[in-house]
Design an enzyme around this catalytic site. Structure first.
Site, PDB file in Angstrom:
ATOM      1  N   TYR A 171       0.692  -1.361  -0.046  1.00 34.52           N
ATOM      2  CA  TYR A 171       0.069  -0.019   0.003  1.00 34.52           C
ATOM      3  C   TYR A 171       0.865   1.201  -0.129  1.00 34.52           C
ATOM      4  O   TYR A 171       0.270   2.366   0.178  1.00 34.52           O
ATOM      5  CB  TYR A 171      -0.854   0.097   1.135  1.00 34.52           C
ATOM      6  CG  TYR A 171      -1.650  -1.341   1.616  1.00 34.52           C
ATOM      7  CD1 TYR A 171      -1.945  -2.066   0.377  1.00 34.52           C
ATOM      8  CD2 TYR A 171      -2.197  -1.642   2.893  1.00 34.52           C
ATOM      9  CE1 TYR A 171      -2.804  -3.172   0.532  1.00 34.52           C
ATOM     10  CE2 TYR A 171      -3.026  -2.630   2.902  1.00 34.52           C
ATOM     11  CZ  TYR A 171      -3.366  -3.513   1.814  1.00 34.52           C
ATOM     12  OH  TYR A 171      -3.970  -4.694   1.906  1.00 34.52           O
ATOM     13  N   SER A 276      -2.307 -14.443   4.078  1.00 40.41           N
ATOM     14  CA  SER A 276      -3.563 -13.617   3.693  1.00 40.41           C
ATOM     15  C   SER A 276      -3.722 -14.163   2.253  1.00 40.41           C
ATOM     16  O   SER A 276      -2.815 -14.512   1.366  1.00 40.41           O
ATOM     17  CB  SER A 276      -3.214 -12.009   3.564  1.00 40.41           C
ATOM     18  OG  SER A 276      -4.175 -11.358   2.888  1.00 40.41           O
ATOM     19  N   SER A 326     -12.815  -6.777   2.710  1.00 44.27           N
ATOM     20  CA  SER A 326     -14.019  -6.683   1.858  1.00 44.27           C
ATOM     21  C   SER A 326     -15.595  -7.062   2.376  1.00 44.27           C
ATOM     22  O   SER A 326     -16.121  -7.782   1.764  1.00 44.27           O
ATOM     23  CB  SER A 326     -13.824  -7.212   0.340  1.00 44.27           C
ATOM     24  OG  SER A 326     -13.035  -6.640  -0.370  1.00 44.27           O
TER      25      SER A 326
END
Length: 417
Positions: A171, A276, A326
């Site tokens: 990110y 992840s 999400s």
């Protein structure tokens, strides 16, 4: 004189011929040329322009893009940091610079830490650690790529009572997150209450590379330790890594990365290690190798298919906590999820927003949630989901949505090497 006379005679004859029989410059034939010959000439001209002008320009632009991306330590991250704001019609900070984007408002200088959410819930991790089930995600929206707005977002969230922050090397906002945490601590938020997650992307997989990168994360964040570090994705076949450059396959690279994370955990530089986007087959590879897998961060919401539920159930049986990213349906399907009739009915029943119903459902499924927002009002709404509870009947109704609602986009990693 004779030549001039002959010339005049020829012109008169030609004029008569054109008038009475055929003339290449007649209106009829001009129409023919326009209809038949000019399109062909235009087509040839277009091909020439495409070949000699347009294609070279595209090639030069692509070469420039690749060169620009390659200057970044994480080219894929820079690509996302550019495309996501552009997709929202916002000029990317990666191009125009940070601090120019509108969004998260400044944090008042006199705002001090507010009480933590009433009824806050936690998940247990190995080693006696625990983390809040309600967090905030620091990616995948335009404001997550502007350092000024990231700093404000983290500071707002911590001062409003939130404590769980999810980041990643990908990110490209570690420094801004670290500054927000540092300011929150200065204002009175205890460091040991803050739970920070970050992730190692597959392009950095490898034993030595992971040791080096996690230490760099600590410097960027200006922290003494990181609460949880995850392997971001099993692998990205088309991209290289220090481990792959040594001729090792994807499984070997994950094992080496896990070995490094386990060592960092033993040294106290990270408190827990996890993964992840890992499917069951990837999780089995790590069984008995160093540190226990403490967390698997996956896409999880009421509309997930059977293969996601397989991973969910496996993690539950093996004491691997789940963090749901999400949780509101994802970037592609959020509007569809929020418009669902069943969820809308429950929203009216509980006098809560559909988003709050979805977050509460995931928490009651024993997941942590990390909805992303830079809006302080939305942060308050998200943190308030501890204050109500869905009935068993309503939980079952939401659980059944995956069997009756189709058309949602899902990430399937079962076949990733």
């Amino acid at each position: 004189t004779n030549q001039k006379s002959a010339s005049r005679s020829t012109r008169r004859h030609h004029h008569q011929y054109c008038t009475n029989t055929y003339c290449p410059y007649s209106n009829e034939n001009l129409e023919y040329y326009s209809r038949e010959l000019i399109p062909e000439q235009s087509q040839m001209s277009f091909k020439s322009i495409l070949l000699w002008r347009i294609i070279p320009v595209i090639a030069i632009a692509l070469a420039a893009l690749v060169g620009w991306l390659s200057r970044s330590e994480v080219p894929v991250g820079l690509l996302f940091a550019t495309i996501i704001p552009l997709s929202k019609g916002v000029a990317p900070p990666s191009i125009v610079g940070h601090g120019k984007m509108k969004g998260t408002p400044p944090v008042p200088d006199d705002l001090m830490p507010q009480p933590r959410p009433e009824g806050e819930m936690f998940l247990n991790l190995p080693g006696g650690y625990q983390f809040p089930q309600n967090g905030i995600g620091m990616c995948c929206r335009a404001t997550a790529y502007d350092d000024v707005l990231v700093y404000r977002t983290v500071l707002w969230y911590l001062l409003l009572g939130g404590r769980h922050i999810d980041g990643a090397h990908l990110y490209l906002n570690h420094e801004a997150i670290g500054k927000g945490i540092k300011e929150a601590i200065r204002r009175g938020v205890p460091r040991d209450e803050i739970f920070l997650t970050t992730k190692v992307f597959p392009t950095n997989f490898g034993y030595e590379s992971t040791l080096l990168n996690v230490r760099n994360y600590l410097k960027e964040l200006e922290l003494d330790y990181i609460d949880l570090v995850l392997m971001h994705f099993p692998s990205v076949p088309v991209l290289s890594s220090p481990c792959k450059s040594e001729g090792k396959d994807a499984t070997q690279c994950r094992v080496e990365t896990w070995k490094a994370l386990s060592e960092l955990r033993d040294k106290g530089l990270i408190h827990n290690a996890g993964v992840s986007n890992h499917a069951v087959k990837h999780l089995k590879e790590l069984e008995g190798l160093g540190a226990p897998v403490s967390n698997n961060q996956i896409q999880f919401h009421p509309f997930e298919p059977a293969h996601v539920m397989e991973t969910f159930e496996y993690c539950g049986k093996h004491n691997i906590t789940i963090t749901a990213y999400s949780p509101l349906g994802g970037m592609m399907d959020k509007d569809k999820a929020l418009a669902n009739e069943v969820l809308s009915t429950l929203s009216e029943k509980y006098e809560r927003k559909v988003s709050q119903i979805m977050l509460r459902w995931a928490i009651q499924r024993n997941c942590a949630v990390i909805p992303g927002t830079g809006n302080p009002d939305h942060m308050k709404e998200n943190l308030s989901v501890y204050s109500f509870e869905l009935s068993g009947e309503d939980m079952a109704t939401i659980n059944d949505l995956k069997n009756s609602v189709e058309g949602f986009t899902h990430l399937d990693v079962r076949n990733v090497a």
